[in-house]
Write a protein that holds these residues in place. Structure first.
Motif, PDB file in Angstrom:
ATOM      1  N   ASP A  45      48.215 157.607 -18.462  1.00  0.00           N
ATOM      2  CA  ASP A  45      47.550 156.841 -18.463  1.00  0.00           C
ATOM      3  C   ASP A  45      47.174 156.054 -17.339  1.00  0.00           C
ATOM      4  OD1 ASP A  45      48.209 153.880 -19.494  1.00  0.00           O
ATOM      5  OD2 ASP A  45      48.705 154.589 -21.813  1.00  0.00           O
ATOM      6  N   TRP A  46      46.057 155.253 -16.769  1.00  0.00           N
ATOM      7  CA  TRP A  46      45.698 154.972 -15.462  1.00  0.00           C
ATOM      8  C   TRP A  46      46.404 153.169 -15.818  1.00  0.00           C
ATOM      9  CZ3 TRP A  46      45.353 157.861 -12.388  1.00  0.00           C
ATOM     10  CH2 TRP A  46      44.980 159.010 -12.434  1.00  0.00           C
ATOM     11  N   LEU A  47      47.111 152.719 -17.494  1.00  0.00           N
ATOM     12  CA  LEU A  47      47.056 151.408 -16.997  1.00  0.00           C
ATOM     13  C   LEU A  47      48.886 151.830 -16.762  1.00  0.00           C
ATOM     14  CD1 LEU A  47      45.915 150.297 -20.446  1.00  0.00           C
ATOM     15  CD2 LEU A  47      45.355 149.382 -17.956  1.00  0.00           C
ATOM     16  N   ALA A  48      49.642 152.431 -16.638  1.00  0.00           N
ATOM     17  CA  ALA A  48      51.015 153.169 -16.365  1.00  0.00           C
ATOM     18  C   ALA A  48      51.197 152.356 -15.116  1.00  0.00           C
ATOM     19  CB  ALA A  48      51.481 154.566 -16.386  1.00  0.00           C
ATOM     20  N   TYR A  49      49.924 152.418 -13.692  1.00  0.00           N
ATOM     21  CA  TYR A  49      50.496 152.614 -12.811  1.00  0.00           C
ATOM     22  C   TYR A  49      50.372 150.361 -12.263  1.00  0.00           C
ATOM     23  CZ  TYR A  49      48.626 157.202 -11.127  1.00  0.00           C
ATOM     24  OH  TYR A  49      48.459 158.070 -10.963  1.00  0.00           O
ATOM     25  N   GLU A  50      50.473 149.823 -13.564  1.00  0.00           N
ATOM     26  CA  GLU A  50      49.905 148.681 -13.674  1.00  0.00           C
ATOM     27  C   GLU A  50      52.129 147.875 -13.310  1.00  0.00           C
ATOM     28  OE1 GLU A  50      48.401 146.783 -16.647  1.00  0.00           O
ATOM     29  OE2 GLU A  50      45.902 146.910 -15.419  1.00  0.00           O
ATOM     30  N   SER A  51      52.800 149.015 -13.735  1.00  0.00           N
ATOM     31  CA  SER A  51      54.040 148.426 -14.334  1.00  0.00           C
ATOM     32  C   SER A  51      54.527 148.411 -13.053  1.00  0.00           C
ATOM     33  CB  SER A  51      54.599 149.288 -15.660  1.00  0.00           C
ATOM     34  OG  SER A  51      54.168 149.559 -16.005  1.00  0.00           O
ATOM     35  N   VAL A  52      54.642 149.785 -11.890  1.00  0.00           N
ATOM     36  CA  VAL A  52      54.935 150.018 -10.943  1.00  0.00           C
ATOM     37  C   VAL A  52      55.658 149.018 -10.113  1.00  0.00           C
ATOM     38  CG1 VAL A  52      54.606 151.123  -8.089  1.00  0.00           C
ATOM     39  CG2 VAL A  52      53.470 152.113 -10.592  1.00  0.00           C
ATOM     40  N   PRO A  53      54.464 147.609 -10.015  1.00  0.00           N
ATOM     41  CA  PRO A  53      55.754 146.634  -9.007  1.00  0.00           C
ATOM     42  C   PRO A  53      56.997 146.465  -9.737  1.00  0.00           C
ATOM     43  CG  PRO A  53      52.821 146.512  -8.872  1.00  0.00           C
ATOM     44  CD  PRO A  53      53.792 147.790  -9.755  1.00  0.00           C
ATOM     45  N   LEU A  72      50.663 160.834  -5.962  1.00  0.00           N
ATOM     46  CA  LEU A  72      51.255 163.192  -5.495  1.00  0.00           C
ATOM     47  C   LEU A  72      49.809 162.558  -5.623  1.00  0.00           C
ATOM     48  CD1 LEU A  72      53.943 164.707  -7.501  1.00  0.00           C
ATOM     49  CD2 LEU A  72      54.131 163.310  -5.075  1.00  0.00           C
ATOM     50  N   PHE A  73      49.857 164.456  -4.628  1.00  0.00           N
ATOM     51  CA  PHE A  73      48.581 164.242  -4.327  1.00  0.00           C
ATOM     52  C   PHE A  73      47.798 165.576  -5.435  1.00  0.00           C
ATOM     53  CE2 PHE A  73      45.052 167.736  -2.130  1.00  0.00           C
ATOM     54  CZ  PHE A  73      43.960 167.067  -2.590  1.00  0.00           C
ATOM     55  N   HIS A  74      48.654 166.525  -6.308  1.00  0.00           N
ATOM     56  CA  HIS A  74      48.221 167.494  -6.550  1.00  0.00           C
ATOM     57  C   HIS A  74      48.412 167.323  -8.170  1.00  0.00           C
ATOM     58  CE1 HIS A  74      47.489 170.607  -3.335  1.00  0.00           C
ATOM     59  NE2 HIS A  74      48.184 169.590  -2.814  1.00  0.00           N
ATOM     60  N   GLY A  75      49.830 166.095  -8.180  1.00  0.00           N
ATOM     61  CA  GLY A  75      49.743 166.153  -9.742  1.00  0.00           C
ATOM     62  C   GLY A  75      49.213 164.375 -10.109  1.00  0.00           C
ATOM     63  N   ARG A  76      48.013 164.376 -10.067  1.00  0.00           N
ATOM     64  CA  ARG A  76      47.483 163.228  -9.793  1.00  0.00           C
ATOM     65  C   ARG A  76      48.306 161.798 -11.091  1.00  0.00           C
ATOM     66  NH1 ARG A  76      44.503 162.255  -5.227  1.00  0.00           N
ATOM     67  NH2 ARG A  76      43.629 161.050  -6.782  1.00  0.00           N
ATOM     68  N   ARG A  77      48.471 162.867 -11.656  1.00  0.00           N
ATOM     69  CA  ARG A  77      48.822 161.486 -12.450  1.00  0.00           C
ATOM     70  C   ARG A  77      50.561 160.964 -12.483  1.00  0.00           C
ATOM     71  NH1 ARG A  77      45.980 160.375 -18.615  1.00  0.00           N
ATOM     72  NH2 ARG A  77      43.851 160.661 -17.592  1.00  0.00           N
ATOM     73  N   GLU A  78      51.055 161.264 -11.462  1.00  0.00           N
ATOM     74  CA  GLU A  78      52.448 161.460 -10.914  1.00  0.00           C
ATOM     75  C   GLU A  78      52.987 160.923 -10.180  1.00  0.00           C
ATOM     76  OE1 GLU A  78      54.467 166.139 -12.738  1.00  0.00           O
ATOM     77  OE2 GLU A  78      54.428 165.110 -10.056  1.00  0.00           O
ATOM     78  N   ILE A  79      53.675 159.268  -9.994  1.00  0.00           N
ATOM     79  CA  ILE A  79      53.587 158.375  -8.746  1.00  0.00           C
ATOM     80  C   ILE A  79      56.057 159.075  -8.193  1.00  0.00           C
ATOM     81  CG2 ILE A  79      53.777 155.639  -8.355  1.00  0.00           C
ATOM     82  CD1 ILE A  79      51.820 155.559 -10.468  1.00  0.00           C
ATOM     83  N   VAL A  80      56.034 158.952  -7.084  1.00  0.00           N
ATOM     84  CA  VAL A  80      56.859 158.914  -6.607  1.00  0.00           C
ATOM     85  C   VAL A  80      57.353 157.821  -6.206  1.00  0.00           C
ATOM     86  CG1 VAL A  80      58.574 160.271  -4.956  1.00  0.00           C
ATOM     87  CG2 VAL A  80      56.492 162.016  -6.132  1.00  0.00           C
ATOM     88  N   LEU A  81      58.587 157.144  -6.249  1.00  0.00           N
ATOM     89  CA  LEU A  81      58.940 156.288  -5.953  1.00  0.00           C
ATOM     90  C   LEU A  81      60.610 156.876  -5.141  1.00  0.00           C
ATOM     91  CD1 LEU A  81      59.507 153.643  -8.312  1.00  0.00           C
ATOM     92  CD2 LEU A  81      57.757 153.418  -7.054  1.00  0.00           C
ATOM     93  N   LEU A  82      60.392 155.800  -3.938  1.00  0.00           N
ATOM     94  CA  LEU A  82      61.513 156.796  -2.614  1.00  0.00           C
ATOM     95  C   LEU A  82      62.119 155.263  -2.386  1.00  0.00           C
ATOM     96  CD1 LEU A  82      59.233 158.783  -0.628  1.00  0.00           C
ATOM     97  CD2 LEU A  82      60.482 159.298  -2.152  1.00  0.00           C
ATOM     98  N   GLY A  83      63.485 155.525  -2.600  1.00  0.00           N
ATOM     99  CA  GLY A  83      64.398 154.070  -2.015  1.00  0.00           C
ATOM    100  C   GLY A  83      65.526 154.855  -0.858  1.00  0.00           C
TER     101      GLY A  83
END
Length: 83
Positions: A45-53, A72-83
């Motif tokens: 769900d979109w509320l998960a984006y609030e946890s990214v910070p 991600l552009f193709h996987g709209r419900r995926e966020i990639v963290l790079l570190g």
């Protein structure tokens, strides 16, 4: 068994973002080095984006700087963290 140190940690599992972060933190704690990271966070769900910070802060406490977060552009419900 994991090697004592490793250069990269890639986690791309079909689980909730909190579980992915907990798994990454566990692997990082076991390593004698600080590996580069690629973590894919699957959101339901979109509320998960609030946890990214918060996830970025947890990684920053371990010495990671300039942690990038990208949706991600193709996987709209995926966020990639790079570190």
């Amino acid at each position: 068994d994991l090697p004592a140190s490793f250069d990269w940690l890639l986690i791309d599992i079909n689980d909730n973002p909190g579980s992915t972060i907990r798994l990454a933190l566990r692997f990082i704690a076991l390593s004698k080095s600080r590996p580069s990271l690629i973590l894919t966070l699957k959101t339901t769900d979109w509320l998960a984006y609030e946890s990214v910070p918060d996830y970025r802060r947890k990684l920053a406490r371990l010495g990671y700087r300039d942690i990038l977060a990208r949706q991600l552009f193709h996987g709209r419900r995926e966020i990639v963290l790079l570190g």
